[in-house]
Motif scaffolding. Structure first.
Motif, PDB file in Angstrom:
ATOM      1  N   SER A  31      13.758   0.013  -4.584  1.00  0.00           N
ATOM      2  CA  SER A  31      13.823   0.136  -3.138  1.00  0.00           C
ATOM      3  C   SER A  31      12.715  -0.671  -2.482  1.00  0.00           C
ATOM      4  O   SER A  31      11.556  -0.507  -2.842  1.00  0.00           O
ATOM      5  CB  SER A  31      13.692   1.597  -2.725  1.00  0.00           C
ATOM      6  OG  SER A  31      13.792   1.705  -1.325  1.00  0.00           O
ATOM      7  N   ASN A  45      18.165   1.495   0.118  1.00  0.00           N
ATOM      8  CA  ASN A  45      17.774   0.941   1.411  1.00  0.00           C
ATOM      9  C   ASN A  45      16.785   1.840   2.146  1.00  0.00           C
ATOM     10  O   ASN A  45      17.144   2.519   3.089  1.00  0.00           O
ATOM     11  CB  ASN A  45      19.020   0.703   2.271  1.00  0.00           C
ATOM     12  CG  ASN A  45      18.711  -0.105   3.498  1.00  0.00           C
ATOM     13  OD1 ASN A  45      17.737  -0.839   3.533  1.00  0.00           O
ATOM     14  ND2 ASN A  45      19.538   0.030   4.512  1.00  0.00           N
ATOM     15  N   PHE A  46      15.547   1.881   1.667  1.00  0.00           N
ATOM     16  CA  PHE A  46      14.483   2.520   2.424  1.00  0.00           C
ATOM     17  C   PHE A  46      13.175   1.800   2.154  1.00  0.00           C
ATOM     18  O   PHE A  46      13.012   1.121   1.153  1.00  0.00           O
ATOM     19  CB  PHE A  46      14.379   4.029   2.173  1.00  0.00           C
ATOM     20  CG  PHE A  46      14.206   4.437   0.735  1.00  0.00           C
ATOM     21  CD1 PHE A  46      12.959   4.454   0.130  1.00  0.00           C
ATOM     22  CD2 PHE A  46      15.304   4.825  -0.010  1.00  0.00           C
ATOM     23  CE1 PHE A  46      12.798   4.843  -1.192  1.00  0.00           C
ATOM     24  CE2 PHE A  46      15.158   5.225  -1.326  1.00  0.00           C
ATOM     25  CZ  PHE A  46      13.906   5.233  -1.916  1.00  0.00           C
ATOM     26  N   SER A  47      12.253   1.959   3.077  1.00  0.00           N
ATOM     27  CA  SER A  47      10.981   1.255   3.040  1.00  0.00           C
ATOM     28  C   SER A  47      10.053   1.820   1.969  1.00  0.00           C
ATOM     29  O   SER A  47      10.110   3.009   1.650  1.00  0.00           O
ATOM     30  CB  SER A  47      10.309   1.374   4.407  1.00  0.00           C
ATOM     31  OG  SER A  47       8.964   0.966   4.349  1.00  0.00           O
ATOM     32  N   ASP A  50       8.172   4.768   3.394  1.00  0.00           N
ATOM     33  CA  ASP A  50       8.913   5.935   3.892  1.00  0.00           C
ATOM     34  C   ASP A  50       8.779   7.048   2.849  1.00  0.00           C
ATOM     35  O   ASP A  50       9.667   7.285   2.040  1.00  0.00           O
ATOM     36  CB  ASP A  50      10.376   5.571   4.138  1.00  0.00           C
ATOM     37  CG  ASP A  50      11.154   6.686   4.808  1.00  0.00           C
ATOM     38  OD1 ASP A  50      10.666   7.844   4.835  1.00  0.00           O
ATOM     39  OD2 ASP A  50      12.265   6.409   5.293  1.00  0.00           O
ATOM     40  N   GLU A  53      11.514   9.728   2.442  1.00  0.00           N
ATOM     41  CA  GLU A  53      12.728   9.239   1.775  1.00  0.00           C
ATOM     42  C   GLU A  53      12.486   9.014   0.273  1.00  0.00           C
ATOM     43  O   GLU A  53      13.362   9.267  -0.547  1.00  0.00           O
ATOM     44  CB  GLU A  53      13.226   7.959   2.436  1.00  0.00           C
ATOM     45  CG  GLU A  53      14.600   7.539   1.980  1.00  0.00           C
ATOM     46  CD  GLU A  53      15.692   8.569   2.254  1.00  0.00           C
ATOM     47  OE1 GLU A  53      16.599   8.692   1.402  1.00  0.00           O
ATOM     48  OE2 GLU A  53      15.655   9.253   3.286  1.00  0.00           O
TER      49      GLU A  53
END
Length: 77
Positions: A31, A45-47, A50, A53
């Motif tokens: 990711s 699809n995440f930072s 984050d 998440e």
């Protein structure tokens, strides 16, 4: 092992390539990843910063190990 790699650069691609070939790796997630890492595992699809998440992913996907590639999430805790 179920492994999550955080990052999207060349370093993370090199890690994903080698780790994906290990017989100990059952499932590999990256990711946010990049087109190259998509060939080694599943891009998510995440930072990388984050943290909520990341935690949710680790719980939902039963992640055994997280490998942090970039420095930013380490600096931010």
């Amino acid at each position: 092992m179920r492994i999550l790699i955080l990052g999207s650069g060349g370093r993370e691609h090199a890690l994903a390539l080698k780790i994906s070939k290990s017989p100990l790796c059952q499932q590999l997630f990256i990711s946010p990843g990049n087109p190259g890492t998509a060939e080694c595992g599943i891009n998510l699809n995440f930072s990388v910063t984050d943290f909520n998440e990341i935690k949710n992913c680790c719980i939902e996907e039963k992640i055994d190990m997280v490998i942090v590639g970039p420095e930013e999430p380490l600096v931010k805790g």
